[in-house]
Design a protein around this motif. Structure first.
Motif, PDB file in Angstrom:
ATOM      1  N   HIS A   1      -2.359   2.652   3.634  1.00  0.00           N
ATOM      2  CA  HIS A   1      -2.380   1.957   2.345  1.00  0.00           C
ATOM      3  C   HIS A   1      -0.962   1.739   1.823  1.00  0.00           C
ATOM      4  CE1 HIS A   1      -4.005   0.537  -1.401  1.00  0.00           C
ATOM      5  NE2 HIS A   1      -3.312   1.428  -2.087  1.00  0.00           N
ATOM      6  N   LYS A   2      -0.064   2.672   2.138  1.00  0.00           N
ATOM      7  CA  LYS A   2       1.325   2.571   1.697  1.00  0.00           C
ATOM      8  C   LYS A   2       2.104   1.552   2.536  1.00  0.00           C
ATOM      9  CE  LYS A   2       5.514   5.434   1.206  1.00  0.00           C
ATOM     10  NZ  LYS A   2       6.317   4.796   2.285  1.00  0.00           N
TER      11      LYS A   2
ATOM     12  N   GLY B   1      -7.914   3.364  -1.097  1.00  0.00           N
ATOM     13  CA  GLY B   1      -7.880   1.958  -0.725  1.00  0.00           C
ATOM     14  C   GLY B   1      -8.860   1.534   0.338  1.00  0.00           C
TER      15      GLY B   1
ATOM     16  N   PRO C   1      -0.528  -2.567   2.994  1.00  0.00           N
ATOM     17  CA  PRO C   1      -1.450  -2.706   1.858  1.00  0.00           C
ATOM     18  C   PRO C   1      -2.494  -3.806   2.025  1.00  0.00           C
ATOM     19  CG  PRO C   1       0.741  -3.533   1.298  1.00  0.00           C
ATOM     20  CD  PRO C   1       0.866  -2.835   2.606  1.00  0.00           C
TER      21      PRO C   1
END
Length: 461
Positions: free
Chosen positions: A70-71, A97, A74
């Motif tokens: 997710h980091k 996420g 994205p």
């Protein structure tokens, strides 16, 4: 074939095989990973549109992988699966996420429905971003000009942008704005939210160019201390702009042709085929047909690239666009350099419009930039311009006249003499219509009327 790529991450080989079968049956491109670290490595090496992630992995918890994904990625849709699902895990996965959280054994119809919905959400998100970037990007790459030549180019750009065409060839003299046109095509297409990468083929030796385009594996050669993704891989889903393709060596041409034929390649030192979805825009200031005849450019590659050619006219053939370009550059540099300059005098503009601009738009831009750096007047004056522009007599051919006409032999009609005088004036002034008209002592509009009358206008444009 569907160009969307799915990464299946599960430590059980049978589950990976089963999921792969279902996904490939639906025409997805599928890769597998058996550990969390293998998944992270796969994401670093290639771009994916969806990851199906097992929660219990032998090395890293799936939710920890999800947090990292997710980091770093994205836009990647992630569906988490687990045989030991709890409400707490599901809530945590969604907060990190994940698009959805499924409990094993997963019903195949339910899984495909989730896959479809997750990819629809991803596509919608990308489309929103594409429209935003297109709106801002179109201003950055908008073409300046009202001439028919530029209106035709703009219309062609819009048609190509929304078409499925995967190869475009831009031709034109140096400085005519081929890079701007390439960006305009990209930002007017469905690929606008994906990368636009460019490389100048003449800027690197062939071995380095191959590494830049295709990437390499660790240890592939002496300095290959780690794996490197090439531009083709980095730009998956987007556009690659190959400038000065006429300078590419024959060996590299053969490798590029193979890629264009099947959209797969291997990194240097690699054993695995990598498939990508790209639009290739190639540009050249040379006549590729001539290079093919000379043997320095492959004919099969030329015909593969030449499906949709765009020829950009030199600035001397669209002089009516010069005032618009000048004003655009003045406003742009005034903002960049914090100058008070807002316009240009009529005498200065006349000199600019009388110059033939062999360096095209790039030369015009550089001249205005130089003036804007050195001066801080409200209006650019004639004396602020370089002498190469203001002193017409210093350029080759500018001091010539038509006092001695080279007329064809035999009896001539008045129209034949008039046509010959116009042709010689155009040649003498480097086909600059403003100067040719001045040399003949007529207005430019009159010259263009007579050029049209003698079918010379089409030959010029």
């Amino acid at each position: 074939m569907n160009s969307e790529r799915v990464l299946v991450v599960d430590d059980e080989k049978l589950i990976r095989w089963s999921l792969r079968e279902k996904l490939e049956e639906a025409k997805f491109l599928v890769e597998e990973a058996g550990t969390g670290q293998a998944a992270i490595n796969a994401l670093a090496a290639s771009d994916f549109d969806l990851m199906i992630l097992d929660h219990k992995l032998p090395d890293i918890l799936g939710l920890d992988v999800l947090a990292r994904v997710h980091k770093d990625h994205p836009d990647l849709a992630v569906v988490v699966m687990t045989a030991y699902g709890t409400i707490e895990d599901a809530v945590k996965a969604m907060r990190l996420g994940a698009f959805d959280f499924l409990t094993k054994p997963v019903d195949s119809e339910q899984l495909m429905l989730v896959v479809k919905k997750s990819l629809e959400t991803t596509r919608l998100r990308r489309e929103v971003r594409r429209l935003r970037e297109q709106q801002s990007g179109s201003q950055a790459v908008r073409l300046i000009g009202k001439s028919k030549a530029m209106r035709d180019v703009s219309e062609l750009i819009q048609k190509i942008g929304t078409s499925p065409a995967n190869t475009v060839l831009l031709q034109g003299e140096s400085g005519t704005g081929k890079d701007i046109v390439a960006r305009a095509i990209h930002f007017s297409s469905m690929r606008a939210d994906r990368p636009f990468v460019n490389i100048t083929c003449s800027a690197l030796p062939e071995t380095l160019l191959e590494s830049e385009l295709f990437g390499h594996e660790r240890g592939a050669f002496t300095d290959a201390k780690k794996q490197k993704k090439g531009l083709l891989e980095t730009a998956h889903g987007g556009t690659v702009f190959l400038d000065e393709i006429g300078e590419m060596g024959l060996s590299m041409q053969a490798k590029l042709l193979r890629f264009l034929e099947d959209k797969t390649f291997r990194r240097i030192g690699g054993t695995r085929d990598i498939r990508v979805d790209l639009r290739i825009i190639a540009a050249t200031n040379r006549v590729l047909g001539t290079l093919v005849h000379e043997g320095s450019f492959r004919g099969d590659l030329f015909y593969r690239l030449n499906v949709i050619p765009i020829t950009l006219p030199p600035l001397r053939e669209r002089m009516e666009d010069v005032p618009l370009l000048v004003q655009h550059f003045i406003e742009s540099f005034a903002e960049e350099f914090h100058k008070q300059t807002r316009g240009i005098s009529s005498r200065a503009m006349e000199a600019i419009c009388s110059y033939s601009w062999p360096g095209n738009i790039r030369e015009l831009r550089n001249v205005i930039e130089r003036v804007m750096i050195l001066e801080n007047k409200v209006t650019i004056e004639l004396e602020d311009l370089p002498r190469s522009i203001t002193d017409l007599g210093t350029e080759e051919g500018h001091g010539e006249d038509l006092t001695s006409l080279n007329l064809p032999l035999g009896r001539l009609s008045l129209e034949e003499i008039e046509r010959s005088a116009i042709e010689q004036a155009l040649r003498t002034m480097g086909h600059n219509q403003v100067r040719a008209a001045r040399l003949l002592g007529i207005s430019r509009d009159t010259l263009r009327y007579r050029m049209k009358k003698f079918a010379l206008l089409n030959a010029e444009t």
